[in-house]
Design a protein around this motif. Structure first.
Motif, PDB file in Angstrom:
ATOM      1  N   LYS A   3      -1.634 -15.678   8.935  1.00 37.58           N
ATOM      2  CA  LYS A   3      -0.662 -14.794   8.289  1.00 37.58           C
ATOM      3  C   LYS A   3      -0.990 -14.617   6.812  1.00 37.58           C
ATOM      4  O   LYS A   3      -1.228 -15.612   6.104  1.00 37.58           O
ATOM      5  N   ILE A  17      -3.590  -3.725   2.777  1.00 33.82           N
ATOM      6  CA  ILE A  17      -2.936  -3.948   4.068  1.00 33.82           C
ATOM      7  C   ILE A  17      -3.859  -3.536   5.210  1.00 33.82           C
ATOM      8  O   ILE A  17      -4.007  -4.266   6.200  1.00 33.82           O
ATOM      9  N   LYS A  18      -4.487  -2.370   5.073  1.00 35.37           N
ATOM     10  CA  LYS A  18      -5.390  -1.889   6.120  1.00 35.37           C
ATOM     11  C   LYS A  18      -6.571  -2.834   6.317  1.00 35.37           C
ATOM     12  O   LYS A  18      -6.967  -3.131   7.453  1.00 35.37           O
ATOM     13  N   ALA A  20      -6.694  -6.062   5.585  1.00 40.33           N
ATOM     14  CA  ALA A  20      -6.211  -7.312   6.172  1.00 40.33           C
ATOM     15  C   ALA A  20      -6.045  -7.178   7.692  1.00 40.33           C
ATOM     16  O   ALA A  20      -6.410  -8.083   8.450  1.00 40.33           O
ATOM     17  N   LYS A  21      -5.534  -6.040   8.127  1.00 42.63           N
ATOM     18  CA  LYS A  21      -5.342  -5.824   9.563  1.00 42.63           C
ATOM     19  C   LYS A  21      -6.692  -5.705  10.286  1.00 42.63           C
ATOM     20  O   LYS A  21      -6.847  -6.202  11.405  1.00 42.63           O
ATOM     21  N   LYS A  22      -7.671  -5.059   9.619  1.00 39.62           N
ATOM     22  CA  LYS A  22      -9.007  -4.961  10.214  1.00 39.62           C
ATOM     23  C   LYS A  22      -9.641  -6.338  10.379  1.00 39.62           C
ATOM     24  O   LYS A  22     -10.456  -6.553  11.284  1.00 39.62           O
ATOM     25  N   GLY A  24      -8.068  -8.865  11.238  1.00 38.03           N
ATOM     26  CA  GLY A  24      -7.328  -9.589  12.265  1.00 38.03           C
ATOM     27  C   GLY A  24      -6.212 -10.468  11.734  1.00 38.03           C
ATOM     28  O   GLY A  24      -5.767 -11.395  12.424  1.00 38.03           O
ATOM     29  N   TYR A  26      -2.312 -11.214  10.372  1.00 39.94           N
ATOM     30  CA  TYR A  26      -0.931 -10.777  10.560  1.00 39.94           C
ATOM     31  C   TYR A  26      -0.365 -10.499   9.176  1.00 39.94           C
ATOM     32  O   TYR A  26      -0.265 -11.400   8.341  1.00 39.94           O
ATOM     33  N   THR A  27       0.005  -9.247   8.933  1.00 39.35           N
ATOM     34  CA  THR A  27       0.405  -8.839   7.585  1.00 39.35           C
ATOM     35  C   THR A  27       1.915  -8.857   7.411  1.00 39.35           C
ATOM     36  O   THR A  27       2.651  -8.200   8.136  1.00 39.35           O
ATOM     37  N   LEU A  41       2.747   0.235   7.858  1.00 38.68           N
ATOM     38  CA  LEU A  41       1.474  -0.372   8.261  1.00 38.68           C
ATOM     39  C   LEU A  41       1.617  -1.861   8.561  1.00 38.68           C
ATOM     40  O   LEU A  41       0.779  -2.448   9.246  1.00 38.68           O
ATOM     41  N   ALA A  42       2.672  -2.474   8.024  1.00 39.58           N
ATOM     42  CA  ALA A  42       2.825  -3.929   8.102  1.00 39.58           C
ATOM     43  C   ALA A  42       3.241  -4.403   9.491  1.00 39.58           C
ATOM     44  O   ALA A  42       3.900  -3.689  10.252  1.00 39.58           O
ATOM     45  N   ASP A  43       2.857  -5.631   9.809  1.00 37.07           N
ATOM     46  CA  ASP A  43       3.329  -6.255  11.042  1.00 37.07           C
ATOM     47  C   ASP A  43       4.780  -6.720  10.878  1.00 37.07           C
ATOM     48  O   ASP A  43       5.551  -6.731  11.833  1.00 37.07           O
TER      49      ASP A  43
END
Length: 210
Positions: A3, A17-18, A20-22, A24, A26-27, A41-43
């Motif tokens: 996380k 954010i993008k 971090a998601k790439k 893998g 959890y944002t 965009l956030a989890d």
């Protein structure tokens, strides 16, 4: 899944954010309410003020985050430092964060460690004899807020007659009861970024020259 807490949901945090998601991650995005593109965009989202370090730390502990970060802003840097210290995370320490966002502390550290910097004085807004306080400094001078960004609260002063208006401008752009007066230095300006891990510079690059 690890996380990552990201402070801020504006356009400057969207690439972070993008990315971090790439990777893998959890944002968990934290920001005051508003029409900010990072929210969608956030989890997970928390609608909190990022300068409320106690609240952010509470959320970070509850979520058991693995890291905390921001980009494009320095208003929440102290919050990041506090969370990193409290949770033993890799990142900016609370002490370093305080120095990074207070230009007076920063320049004091420059002097302490032999980093070349313009001669300066710390001045209280209530100082009744500023001329005496800054004795030894030469015009032109720079009046500077110690806790603002984006060049707000910074102005050039070429004579004593400009002191009152310059002080008023600085006062409108600071939360402190003091400010910085330093000598104006003319020359080439450059910016650089560096990534430091465990006290070692991993990468660095020059951003621009002016």
């Amino acid at each position: 899944m690890k996380k990552i807490m990201i402070l801020g949901a504006g356009i400057y945090q969207v690439p972070l954010i993008k990315t971090a998601k790439k990777l893998g991650l959890y944002t968990i995005v934290v920001s005051i309410p508003g029409n900010y593109p990072g929210f969608e965009l956030a989890d997970k989202v928390y609608y909190e003020n990022t300068v409320d370090d106690e609240k952010i730390l509470e959320i970070a502990k509850e979520e058991q985050i693995d890291g905390i970060i921001t980009t494009g802003t320095d208003v929440c840097v102290i919050t990041i430092g506090k969370v990193c210290d409290a949770m033993g995370l890799a990142g900016l320490s609370y002490e370093a964060a305080q120095i990074a966002v207070d230009k007076m502390l920063m320049k004091t550290k420059y002097e302490e460690y032999g980093v070349r910097t313009a001669r300066f004085r710390q001045v209280l807004f209530t100082d009744s004899d500023i001329k005496k306080t800054i004795e030894g400094l030469e015009f032109p001078l720079i009046f500077k807020s110690v806790d603002s960004s984006g060049s707000r609260g910074i102005t050039r002063v070429d004579s004593y007659e400009e002191f009152d208006s310059a002080m008023q401008y600085v006062k409108e752009n600071t939360r402190k009861d003091y400010f910085l007066i330093e000598e104006f230095v003319e020359g080439e300006e450059f910016g650089a970024q560096a990534f430091v891990y465990n006290g070692e510079v991993q990468t660095n690059r020059t951003l621009c020259t002016i």
